[in-house]
Write an enzyme that holds these catalytic residues in place. Structure first.
Site, PDB file in Angstrom:
ATOM      1  N   LYS A  17     -14.871  12.864   2.636  1.00  0.00           N
ATOM      2  CA  LYS A  17     -14.235  12.651   3.940  1.00  0.00           C
ATOM      3  C   LYS A  17     -12.730  12.932   3.892  1.00  0.00           C
ATOM      4  O   LYS A  17     -12.181  13.478   4.848  1.00  0.00           O
ATOM      5  CB  LYS A  17     -14.498  11.209   4.378  1.00  0.00           C
ATOM      6  CG  LYS A  17     -14.098  10.894   5.788  1.00  0.00           C
ATOM      7  CD  LYS A  17     -14.774   9.620   6.262  1.00  0.00           C
ATOM      8  CE  LYS A  17     -14.477   8.407   5.403  1.00  0.00           C
ATOM      9  NZ  LYS A  17     -13.085   7.930   5.556  1.00  0.00           N
ATOM     10  N   ARG A  92     -14.480   0.676  10.903  1.00  0.00           N
ATOM     11  CA  ARG A  92     -15.347   0.516   9.752  1.00  0.00           C
ATOM     12  C   ARG A  92     -16.328  -0.633   9.934  1.00  0.00           C
ATOM     13  O   ARG A  92     -17.154  -0.870   9.063  1.00  0.00           O
ATOM     14  CB  ARG A  92     -14.480   0.226   8.537  1.00  0.00           C
ATOM     15  CG  ARG A  92     -14.738   1.200   7.381  1.00  0.00           C
ATOM     16  CD  ARG A  92     -13.750   0.872   6.343  1.00  0.00           C
ATOM     17  NE  ARG A  92     -13.862   1.476   5.081  1.00  0.00           N
ATOM     18  CZ  ARG A  92     -13.048   2.438   4.648  1.00  0.00           C
ATOM     19  NH1 ARG A  92     -12.182   2.989   5.456  1.00  0.00           N
ATOM     20  NH2 ARG A  92     -13.144   2.841   3.412  1.00  0.00           N
ATOM     21  N   ARG A 131     -15.281  10.932 -10.416  1.00  0.00           N
ATOM     22  CA  ARG A 131     -13.920  10.961  -9.862  1.00  0.00           C
ATOM     23  C   ARG A 131     -13.053   9.839 -10.420  1.00  0.00           C
ATOM     24  O   ARG A 131     -11.845   9.980 -10.530  1.00  0.00           O
ATOM     25  CB  ARG A 131     -14.004  10.833  -8.330  1.00  0.00           C
ATOM     26  CG  ARG A 131     -12.684  10.943  -7.626  1.00  0.00           C
ATOM     27  CD  ARG A 131     -12.870  10.930  -6.114  1.00  0.00           C
ATOM     28  NE  ARG A 131     -12.773   9.573  -5.585  1.00  0.00           N
ATOM     29  CZ  ARG A 131     -12.905   9.274  -4.293  1.00  0.00           C
ATOM     30  NH1 ARG A 131     -13.170  10.218  -3.418  1.00  0.00           N
ATOM     31  NH2 ARG A 131     -12.785   8.036  -3.886  1.00  0.00           N
ATOM     32  N   ARG A 137      -7.418   5.494  -9.048  1.00  0.00           N
ATOM     33  CA  ARG A 137      -7.380   4.502  -7.970  1.00  0.00           C
ATOM     34  C   ARG A 137      -7.904   3.180  -8.490  1.00  0.00           C
ATOM     35  O   ARG A 137      -8.918   3.128  -9.174  1.00  0.00           O
ATOM     36  CB  ARG A 137      -8.243   4.958  -6.786  1.00  0.00           C
ATOM     37  CG  ARG A 137      -7.488   5.816  -5.801  1.00  0.00           C
ATOM     38  CD  ARG A 137      -8.380   6.389  -4.732  1.00  0.00           C
ATOM     39  NE  ARG A 137      -9.093   5.365  -3.962  1.00  0.00           N
ATOM     40  CZ  ARG A 137      -9.630   5.608  -2.770  1.00  0.00           C
ATOM     41  NH1 ARG A 137      -9.516   6.793  -2.216  1.00  0.00           N
ATOM     42  NH2 ARG A 137     -10.271   4.664  -2.132  1.00  0.00           N
ATOM     43  N   ARG A 148     -18.327  -1.018  -3.003  1.00  0.00           N
ATOM     44  CA  ARG A 148     -17.853  -0.298  -1.812  1.00  0.00           C
ATOM     45  C   ARG A 148     -19.009   0.415  -1.119  1.00  0.00           C
ATOM     46  O   ARG A 148     -19.060   0.484   0.110  1.00  0.00           O
ATOM     47  CB  ARG A 148     -16.749   0.707  -2.193  1.00  0.00           C
ATOM     48  CG  ARG A 148     -15.408   0.014  -2.423  1.00  0.00           C
ATOM     49  CD  ARG A 148     -14.409   0.925  -3.127  1.00  0.00           C
ATOM     50  NE  ARG A 148     -14.106   2.119  -2.362  1.00  0.00           N
ATOM     51  CZ  ARG A 148     -13.848   3.308  -2.894  1.00  0.00           C
ATOM     52  NH1 ARG A 148     -13.867   3.466  -4.198  1.00  0.00           N
ATOM     53  NH2 ARG A 148     -13.565   4.322  -2.127  1.00  0.00           N
TER      54      ARG A 148
HETATM   55  P1  AMP Z   1     -10.363   4.532   2.108  1.00  0.00           P
HETATM   56  O1  AMP Z   1      -9.231   5.300   1.529  1.00  0.00           O
HETATM   57  O2  AMP Z   1     -10.655   4.900   3.529  1.00  0.00           O
HETATM   58  O3  AMP Z   1     -11.591   4.552   1.232  1.00  0.00           O
HETATM   59  O4  AMP Z   1      -9.891   3.004   2.158  1.00  0.00           O
HETATM   60  C1  AMP Z   1      -9.575   2.298   0.969  1.00  0.00           C
HETATM   61  C2  AMP Z   1      -9.726   0.791   1.192  1.00  0.00           C
HETATM   62  O5  AMP Z   1      -8.859   0.369   2.242  1.00  0.00           O
HETATM   63  C3  AMP Z   1     -11.101   0.339   1.638  1.00  0.00           C
HETATM   64  O6  AMP Z   1     -11.990   0.172   0.548  1.00  0.00           O
HETATM   65  C4  AMP Z   1     -10.777  -0.979   2.322  1.00  0.00           C
HETATM   66  O7  AMP Z   1     -10.525  -2.002   1.397  1.00  0.00           O
HETATM   67  C5  AMP Z   1      -9.469  -0.667   3.014  1.00  0.00           C
HETATM   68  N1  AMP Z   1      -9.686  -0.157   4.392  1.00  0.00           N
HETATM   69  C6  AMP Z   1      -9.416   1.102   4.864  1.00  0.00           C
HETATM   70  N2  AMP Z   1      -9.734   1.205   6.163  1.00  0.00           N
HETATM   71  C7  AMP Z   1     -10.225  -0.009   6.537  1.00  0.00           C
HETATM   72  C8  AMP Z   1     -10.742  -0.548   7.743  1.00  0.00           C
HETATM   73  N3  AMP Z   1     -10.826   0.197   8.876  1.00  0.00           N
HETATM   74  N4  AMP Z   1     -11.154  -1.833   7.737  1.00  0.00           N
HETATM   75  C9  AMP Z   1     -11.080  -2.592   6.641  1.00  0.00           C
HETATM   76  N5  AMP Z   1     -10.612  -2.166   5.472  1.00  0.00           N
HETATM   77  C10 AMP Z   1     -10.184  -0.877   5.398  1.00  0.00           C
END
Ligand code: AMP
Length: 193
Positions: A17, A92, A131, A137, A148
């Site tokens: 994504k 989300r 990855r 990360r 996750r």
């Molecule tokens: P991502 O880079 O989109 O995978 O986001 C990394 C982390 O940020 C996720 O695993 C969540 O802990 C937090 N996060 C990002 N977007 C959201 C959201 N819309 N709601 C809640 N937590 C979020």
């Protein structure tokens, strides 16, 4: 510059994504709103939000809805988002999706399309494990990866049916080369313009 476009991008961790979002914002010339990136930037900047978010992110948990809705409300009303934007990583959860609907209704705006990127679970685990380490990360340890993916299935995947019922959904097959998948995404957004 194209017409206003509001696009939501849903996909499990490891589906590609992030890469496809970057392709899409340069194709549509719209702003990229990645909540994951906004949160990581807040952590790096040492803000109050960053301090709160860090604990959740490092455990592979979602940051509470109220915090995320506030963050997005502020960004969406920013003038740079008026020509359009790609919401990458928000909503989300169902409460976030309902809050977004309400925000947009108040601004008399509408989502154009919701893209749902589909990749089977075993393939996601394989990609995420290879990855991890490469990107360093903190949320990429094997246990956190599984967590996750489970959170995605439980909390985020229901959004697919939520938007399908509202006739906003476009399913994207996420298996193939980056170019093949991006071609599918372009077709989906072109059809929604
Ligand atoms: P991502 O880079 O989109 O995978 O986001 C990394 C982390 O940020 C996720 O695993 C969540 O802990 C937090 N996060 C990002 N977007 C959201 C959201 N819309 N709601 C809640 N937590 C979020």
């Amino acid at each position: 510059m194209g017409p206003d476009m509001l696009v939501v991008f849903i996909g499990p961790p490891g589906a590609g994504k992030g890469t496809q979002s970057a392709n899409l914002v340069s194709y549509l010339e719209i702003v990229h709103l990645s909540t994951g990136e906004l949160l990581r930037a807040s952590i790096d900047a040492g803000t109050r939000l960053g301090g709160i978010a860090r604990a959740y992110i490092n455990r592979g948990q979602l940051v509470p809805d109220a915090i995320m809705v506030d963050l997005i409300a502020t960004r969406l009303s920013n003038p740079d988002c008026q020509p359009g934007c790609l919401l990458d990583g928000f909503p989300r959860t169902l409460p976030q999706a309902r809050a977004l609907d309400q925000m947009l209704a108040e601004q008399d705006r509408q989502l154009d399309v919701v893209l749902a990127l589909h990749v089977p679970r075993d393939e996601l685990e394989r990609r995420l494990i290879s990855r991890s380490g490469e990107e360093g990360r903190a949320d990429d340890s094997p246990e956190t990866i599984i967590h996750r993916l489970e959170i995605y299935e439980r909390q985020t995947a229901p959004l697919i049916e939520y938007y399908r019922r509202r006739s906003k959904l476009s399913d994207i097959d996420g298996i193939g080369t980056m170019e093949e998948v991006f071609d599918r995404i372009k077709q989906a957004v072109d059809a929604a313009r």
